[in-house]
Design a protein around this motif. Structure first.
Motif, PDB file in Angstrom:
ATOM      1  N   GLU A 207      85.388  80.821  48.361  1.00  0.00           N
ATOM      2  CA  GLU A 207      85.050  80.428  49.734  1.00  0.00           C
ATOM      3  C   GLU A 207      85.876  81.274  50.713  1.00  0.00           C
ATOM      4  OE1 GLU A 207      82.706  78.333  49.999  1.00  0.00           O
ATOM      5  OE2 GLU A 207      82.807  76.816  48.420  1.00  0.00           O
ATOM      6  N   GLU A 208      85.536  81.193  51.979  1.00  0.00           N
ATOM      7  CA  GLU A 208      86.280  81.944  52.992  1.00  0.00           C
ATOM      8  C   GLU A 208      87.737  81.517  53.062  1.00  0.00           C
ATOM      9  OE1 GLU A 208      84.427  81.800  56.771  1.00  0.00           O
ATOM     10  OE2 GLU A 208      82.592  82.826  56.120  1.00  0.00           O
ATOM     11  N   ASP A 209      87.980  80.238  52.812  1.00  0.00           N
ATOM     12  CA  ASP A 209      89.344  79.721  52.938  1.00  0.00           C
ATOM     13  C   ASP A 209      90.001  79.459  51.593  1.00  0.00           C
ATOM     14  OD1 ASP A 209      87.643  77.719  52.234  1.00  0.00           O
ATOM     15  OD2 ASP A 209      88.449  76.237  53.646  1.00  0.00           O
ATOM     16  N   GLY A 210      89.435  79.971  50.499  1.00  0.00           N
ATOM     17  CA  GLY A 210      90.070  79.753  49.202  1.00  0.00           C
ATOM     18  C   GLY A 210      89.066  79.611  48.076  1.00  0.00           C
ATOM     19  N   PHE A 211      89.410  78.808  47.092  1.00  0.00           N
ATOM     20  CA  PHE A 211      88.588  78.659  45.898  1.00  0.00           C
ATOM     21  C   PHE A 211      88.240  77.190  45.696  1.00  0.00           C
ATOM     22  CE2 PHE A 211      91.181  82.392  45.462  1.00  0.00           C
ATOM     23  CZ  PHE A 211      90.351  83.332  44.874  1.00  0.00           C
ATOM     24  N   THR A 212      86.998  76.947  45.343  1.00  0.00           N
ATOM     25  CA  THR A 212      86.547  75.591  45.038  1.00  0.00           C
ATOM     26  C   THR A 212      86.168  75.533  43.572  1.00  0.00           C
ATOM     27  OG1 THR A 212      85.684  75.286  47.274  1.00  0.00           O
ATOM     28  CG2 THR A 212      84.860  73.813  45.547  1.00  0.00           C
ATOM     29  N   GLU A 213      86.786  74.602  42.837  1.00  0.00           N
ATOM     30  CA  GLU A 213      86.469  74.485  41.415  1.00  0.00           C
ATOM     31  C   GLU A 213      85.075  73.886  41.247  1.00  0.00           C
ATOM     32  OE1 GLU A 213      88.228  72.666  37.214  1.00  0.00           O
ATOM     33  OE2 GLU A 213      89.270  72.285  39.117  1.00  0.00           O
ATOM     34  N   VAL A 214      84.281  74.514  40.397  1.00  0.00           N
ATOM     35  CA  VAL A 214      82.944  74.015  40.090  1.00  0.00           C
ATOM     36  C   VAL A 214      83.034  73.168  38.834  1.00  0.00           C
ATOM     37  CG1 VAL A 214      80.570  74.643  39.514  1.00  0.00           C
ATOM     38  CG2 VAL A 214      81.902  76.067  41.097  1.00  0.00           C
ATOM     39  N   ARG A 215      82.621  71.934  38.927  1.00  0.00           N
ATOM     40  CA  ARG A 215      82.701  71.031  37.788  1.00  0.00           C
ATOM     41  C   ARG A 215      81.526  71.274  36.836  1.00  0.00           C
ATOM     42  NH1 ARG A 215      87.804  69.312  37.338  1.00  0.00           N
ATOM     43  NH2 ARG A 215      88.607  68.600  39.385  1.00  0.00           N
ATOM     44  N   SER A 216      81.820  71.368  35.568  1.00  0.00           N
ATOM     45  CA  SER A 216      80.762  71.531  34.575  1.00  0.00           C
ATOM     46  C   SER A 216      79.917  70.274  34.510  1.00  0.00           C
ATOM     47  CB  SER A 216      81.372  71.809  33.198  1.00  0.00           C
ATOM     48  OG  SER A 216      80.384  71.678  32.191  1.00  0.00           O
ATOM     49  N   PRO A 217      78.600  70.406  34.507  1.00  0.00           N
ATOM     50  CA  PRO A 217      77.756  69.218  34.382  1.00  0.00           C
ATOM     51  C   PRO A 217      77.725  68.653  32.955  1.00  0.00           C
ATOM     52  CG  PRO A 217      76.394  71.176  34.401  1.00  0.00           C
ATOM     53  CD  PRO A 217      77.804  71.637  34.650  1.00  0.00           C
ATOM     54  N   VAL A 218      78.198  69.417  31.998  1.00  0.00           N
ATOM     55  CA  VAL A 218      78.188  68.969  30.605  1.00  0.00           C
ATOM     56  C   VAL A 218      79.349  68.010  30.399  1.00  0.00           C
ATOM     57  CG1 VAL A 218      78.268  69.681  28.193  1.00  0.00           C
ATOM     58  CG2 VAL A 218      77.181  71.165  29.896  1.00  0.00           C
ATOM     59  N   PRO A 219      79.096  66.788  29.935  1.00  0.00           N
ATOM     60  CA  PRO A 219      80.177  65.810  29.765  1.00  0.00           C
ATOM     61  C   PRO A 219      81.264  66.310  28.816  1.00  0.00           C
ATOM     62  CG  PRO A 219      78.026  64.764  29.560  1.00  0.00           C
ATOM     63  CD  PRO A 219      77.782  66.240  29.573  1.00  0.00           C
ATOM     64  N   ASP A 220      82.504  65.912  29.116  1.00  0.00           N
ATOM     65  CA  ASP A 220      83.657  66.183  28.253  1.00  0.00           C
ATOM     66  C   ASP A 220      83.899  67.667  28.040  1.00  0.00           C
ATOM     67  OD1 ASP A 220      84.104  63.394  27.841  1.00  0.00           O
ATOM     68  OD2 ASP A 220      82.465  63.397  26.380  1.00  0.00           O
ATOM     69  N   THR A 221      83.651  68.468  29.083  1.00  0.00           N
ATOM     70  CA  THR A 221      83.896  69.908  28.993  1.00  0.00           C
ATOM     71  C   THR A 221      85.385  70.198  29.129  1.00  0.00           C
ATOM     72  OG1 THR A 221      81.735  70.564  29.835  1.00  0.00           O
ATOM     73  CG2 THR A 221      83.520  72.129  30.133  1.00  0.00           C
ATOM     74  N   TYR A 222      85.862  71.123  28.310  1.00  0.00           N
ATOM     75  CA  TYR A 222      87.237  71.617  28.439  1.00  0.00           C
ATOM     76  C   TYR A 222      87.212  73.031  29.022  1.00  0.00           C
ATOM     77  CZ  TYR A 222      88.577  67.459  25.973  1.00  0.00           C
ATOM     78  OH  TYR A 222      88.774  66.149  25.650  1.00  0.00           O
ATOM     79  N   ASN A 223      86.818  73.998  28.245  1.00  0.00           N
ATOM     80  CA  ASN A 223      86.680  75.350  28.771  1.00  0.00           C
ATOM     81  C   ASN A 223      85.276  75.534  29.345  1.00  0.00           C
ATOM     82  OD1 ASN A 223      89.233  76.535  28.243  1.00  0.00           O
ATOM     83  ND2 ASN A 223      88.709  76.648  26.068  1.00  0.00           N
TER      84      ASN A 223
END
Length: 777
Positions: A207-223
């Protein structure tokens, strides 16, 4: 980051241990537990301390391997070197030391270690890959952190995404719990990725002001990593490693998988669908790339049936994302090592591999794609590659691409680099000798001379060849087409070139296969195979010509008269053919360039057969060897254009002109006695040579022109000149020349060579003639 995707293993734990590591054996056991749980950062520290207490082989080797897994390559090199000091060291340890040397850029050590092991190393290839490239590479500081950042991607709205482990626990210490708990629930340590001692991977939107983490839609995701966004529809493919529940077996491996999701207007992942080749207990499926033009998904997997490690595959899909059979890209691309991160632009295919010859770790390679065939795999060399891992190559703008790397000098573990190519455009047209554009059925190779690597080319809409050239670099062009001379151009160079475009027009000339250049006859004395002096003069000149032009070969056909038996004459004609071959050998011509055959008395030029009385002059015509000098006799072979000739020169005629300058005349003049149209013996010999030439040159037609001297009336001389022209015609027809190839005319005394009043005998003789001309080819 290639280590991220290795398997998470559950291994049974050994006996418990005390809270403080005091004894050597206890320290080693503790280090082994951390190593088996893939907590390599913690394991490396423990092995180093244990080694300091007591140097042993196991501690040194495990320390080297641990540092290698967390990609501390200098420490890995140092500890592999210490490992080799022990008697227990194996050949495998030496190979690991060589790879560690390569990863820190010590090419000389890598080469020397392999030589000691008896392995062949292409030193020139390593040096060429290490040459300073003309592209400029620089880290994208706005995207990189002191953690692992890689895999720049763009969605169909132009938003940028990266993969990173810069999470909440990125600075945390390695967990002392196993990566998968042995508590019946088989759950990950939720806080820290034990392999690296940092957070798990996640996708971040820039983003213009930094980074936004995108959450995985797959349940119980680690990597969660490697997003690839389609351009023509709101769909994204990605890689995940997820928690697995209710697995019956106590020991199992968790493998990463590919999923894809639809995106809403806000760019959120609103659903998820598993890729059909996922099998989390059997194999990994990672790094997706979608070729929307050909509707294919490329991916990397270590599924059964591959060539080793992770191989690259593609699978076709339809409009509803129904997938077909997975196709392995084959041994041209895949190796016994690991291949990953596929990326395709037009007919160029990019990928990363640690199985092909490279600079160390993963390197980026380029291949050419044509009709589903992958070929011409080349290492892209520096600055694209380094002694460390280089991967996730992608092109986003003309002349600009990105690559992810853990090379020395970066901000963090892995960084994203921008590559700006300082290239020049190259454009070439392939033409025939009439100036027509040749568009198909030829091979065009453009090679970087410095790197000894092939450059990708494409074909423009007008049929021209296009390519991008590095600055300050020399190139070589090779063009091959069946039945045409191979064209080589070594003049392509961007060194000192100030313009933007280098253009070339290449003309391809047809190879005149089996084209006779010169025909002659040589004659023998009765019952002899000795070469006469006048024949030696001709053979000497032919030998010199053959030395000058390696594409010329000589055919020898030897004959006898009809006297003596057939058996004896066969043997005599063999000796005559061999005498020519031996003589040419003495002049430095290889016997492989001389084709000889013999016919005894089977091919007489007249009716002087067995039992028929003939004058000696007629027998002489049969005692002969036919000499035919031909160019390019190996039909189907690809020849280079001979030195000294331009592409569309009539090189056969140039050589014939050279022969004429040497006094070897193909077309004779036939001279007659006063008031006669009878052919002399020397005339017949000359016409025999001409008949052989016509048999070998079916494209020749001749004009036969009769003349007289200036004595006699016009009417009488016209008739006499007609008889003289016709006598030559009849002789050639009797020797098998088609009448349609002969045109005869007569001019009486109207075209004298010497228009004299008191002509000498020699001048009269030169006027009494039949001239022979080639009227078309």
């Amino acid at each position: 980051m290639k280590k991220i995707y290795l398997l998470l293993f559950v291994l049974s734990l050994g006996a418990g241990f005390g809270s403080e590591v005091l004894a050597q054996n206890a320290a080693i056991r503790y280090g082994d537990r951390q190593f088996d749980m893939l907590n390599y950062k913690e394991a490396a520290e423990v092995y180093v301390k244990a080694y300091e207490k007591k140097p042993i082989y196991h501690a040194a080797k495990r320390a080297a391997r641990s540092f290698e897994n967390v990609r501390n390559y200098q420490n890995a090199y140092d500890w592999w070197r210490m490992t080799l000091d022990f008697e227990e060291a194996t050949r495998e340890d030496s190979a690991s030391f060589a790879q560690a040397a390569l990863r820190i850029g010590n090419t000389e050590a890598y080469i020397q270690i392999n030589k000691r092991m008896g392995n062949e190393v292409d030193e020139a290839a390593f040096k060429s890959l290490s040459l300073k490239g003309t592209a400029i590479i620089s880290p994208i500081d706005s995207l990189n952190s002191r953690f692992a950042d890689f895999g720049l991607a763009k969605d169909n709205q132009g938003h940028i995404y990266i993969t990173s482990d810069r999470g909440e626990f990125g600075d945390g210490k390695a967990s002392r719990r196993p990566l998968v708990r042995i508590d019946g629930r088989n759950r990950f340590d939720r806080k820290v990725y034990g392999w690296t001692g940092r957070d798990f991977l996640s996708v971040y939107k820039v983003e213009e002001d930094g980074f936004t983490e995108v959450r995985s839609p797959v349940p119980d995701t680690y990597n969660f990593s490697d997003p690839f966004f389609l351009k023509n529809q709101p769909v994204v493919f990605y890689t995940v490693t997820r928690e697995v529940k209710r697995v019956k077996q106590r020991e199992f491996s968790i493998h990463p998988e590919i999923y894809f999701s639809r995106l809403n207007d806000a760019g959120e992942f609103i659903d998820y669908t598993a890729f059909p080749y996922n099998a989390f207990l059997e194999h990994s499926v990672i790094t997706p790339f979608v070729d929307e033009v050909n509707m294919r998904v490329y991916f990397s997997s270590d599924m059964a049936g591959g060539l080793g490690g992770h191989d690259l595959y593609y699978v076709a899909y339809d409009a509803d994302f129904n997938f077909g059979e997975a196709v392995n890209l084959g041994p041209e691309v895949n190796t016994s090592g690991h291949e990953r991160n596929p990326y395709k632009v037009e007919n160029r295919f990019y990928f990363s591999s640690d199985g092909h010859t490279g600079l160390g770790g993963l390197d980026v390679y380029q291949a050419t794609v044509s009709d589903d065939q992958f070929s011409a795999v080349i290492n892209m060399g520096t600055p694209y590659n380094s002694p460390q891992d280089d991967y996730a190559f992608a092109i986003f703008d003309k002349g600009q691409s990105v690559v992810s790397s853990d090379r020395v000098g970066g901000n963090g573990i892995d960084d994203i680099y921008l590559i700006q190519e300082m290239f020049r455009r190259f454009r070439a047209r392939i033409l025939d000798c009439d100036g027509n554009l040749i568009q198909d059925d030829y091979q065009f190779r453009l090679e970087n001379v410095d790197r000894r690597s092939r450059v990708a080319t494409s074909k423009g809409s007008a049929g021209e060849i296009k390519a991008d050239l590095d600055g300050e670099t020399a190139y070589i062009v090779t063009i091959e087409k069946e039945g045409y001379f191979t064209k080589t151009d070594t003049t392509i160079s961007t060194k000192g070139f100030q313009g933007d475009l280098i253009e070339r027009d290449y003309r391809l000339a047809k190879i005149p296969y089996n084209m006779p250049v010169f025909v002659d006859l040589m004659y023998y004395d009765l019952d002899k195979s000795t070469i006469r002096e006048e024949a030696k003069l001709t053979l000497n000149k032919l030998a010199e010509l053959m030395k000058s032009y390696s594409f010329l070969d000589l055919t020898v056909r030897s004959h006898t008269d009809a006297r003596a038996s057939h058996v004896y004459n066969d043997s005599l004609s063999i000796r005559r053919a061999e005498a020519v071959k031996q003589y040419m050998g003495n002049q430095g011509i290889s016997s492989e360039r001389i084709s000889s055959s013999w016919f005894g008395e089977d091919e007489l030029v007249n009716n002087c057969g067995d039992g028929i009385h003939c004058p000696e002059a007629e027998h002489q015509l049969n005692r002969r060897s036919e000499l035919v000098l031909k160019a390019f006799t190996d039909t189907g072979r690809s020849y280079e254009l001979p030195t000294g000739f331009d592409e569309c020169d009539d090189l056969i005629e140039k050589i014939r002109s050279q022969l004429a300058d040497e006094g070897l005349v193909v077309l004779p003049k036939i001279y007659f006695d006063f008031d006669k149209a009878t052919l002399r013996t020397e005339n017949k010999m000359a016409l025999e040579r001409l008949a052989v030439m016509l048999k070998n040159r079916l494209d020749f037609k001749l004009s036969l022109e009769g003349h007289t001297d200036l004595r006699g009336t016009d009417e009488y001389n016209k008739s006499l000149s007609e008889r003289r022209a016709k006598s030559v015609l009849n002789y050639l027809v009797d020797r098998g020349v088609d009448m349609d190839r002969l045109n005869y005319e007569w001019f009486g005394k109207s075209r004298p060579v010497h228009n004299c009043i008191n002509c000498t005998a020699e001048q009269h003789q030169e006027n009494r003639r039949t001239e022979i001309r080639i009227i078309n080819e």
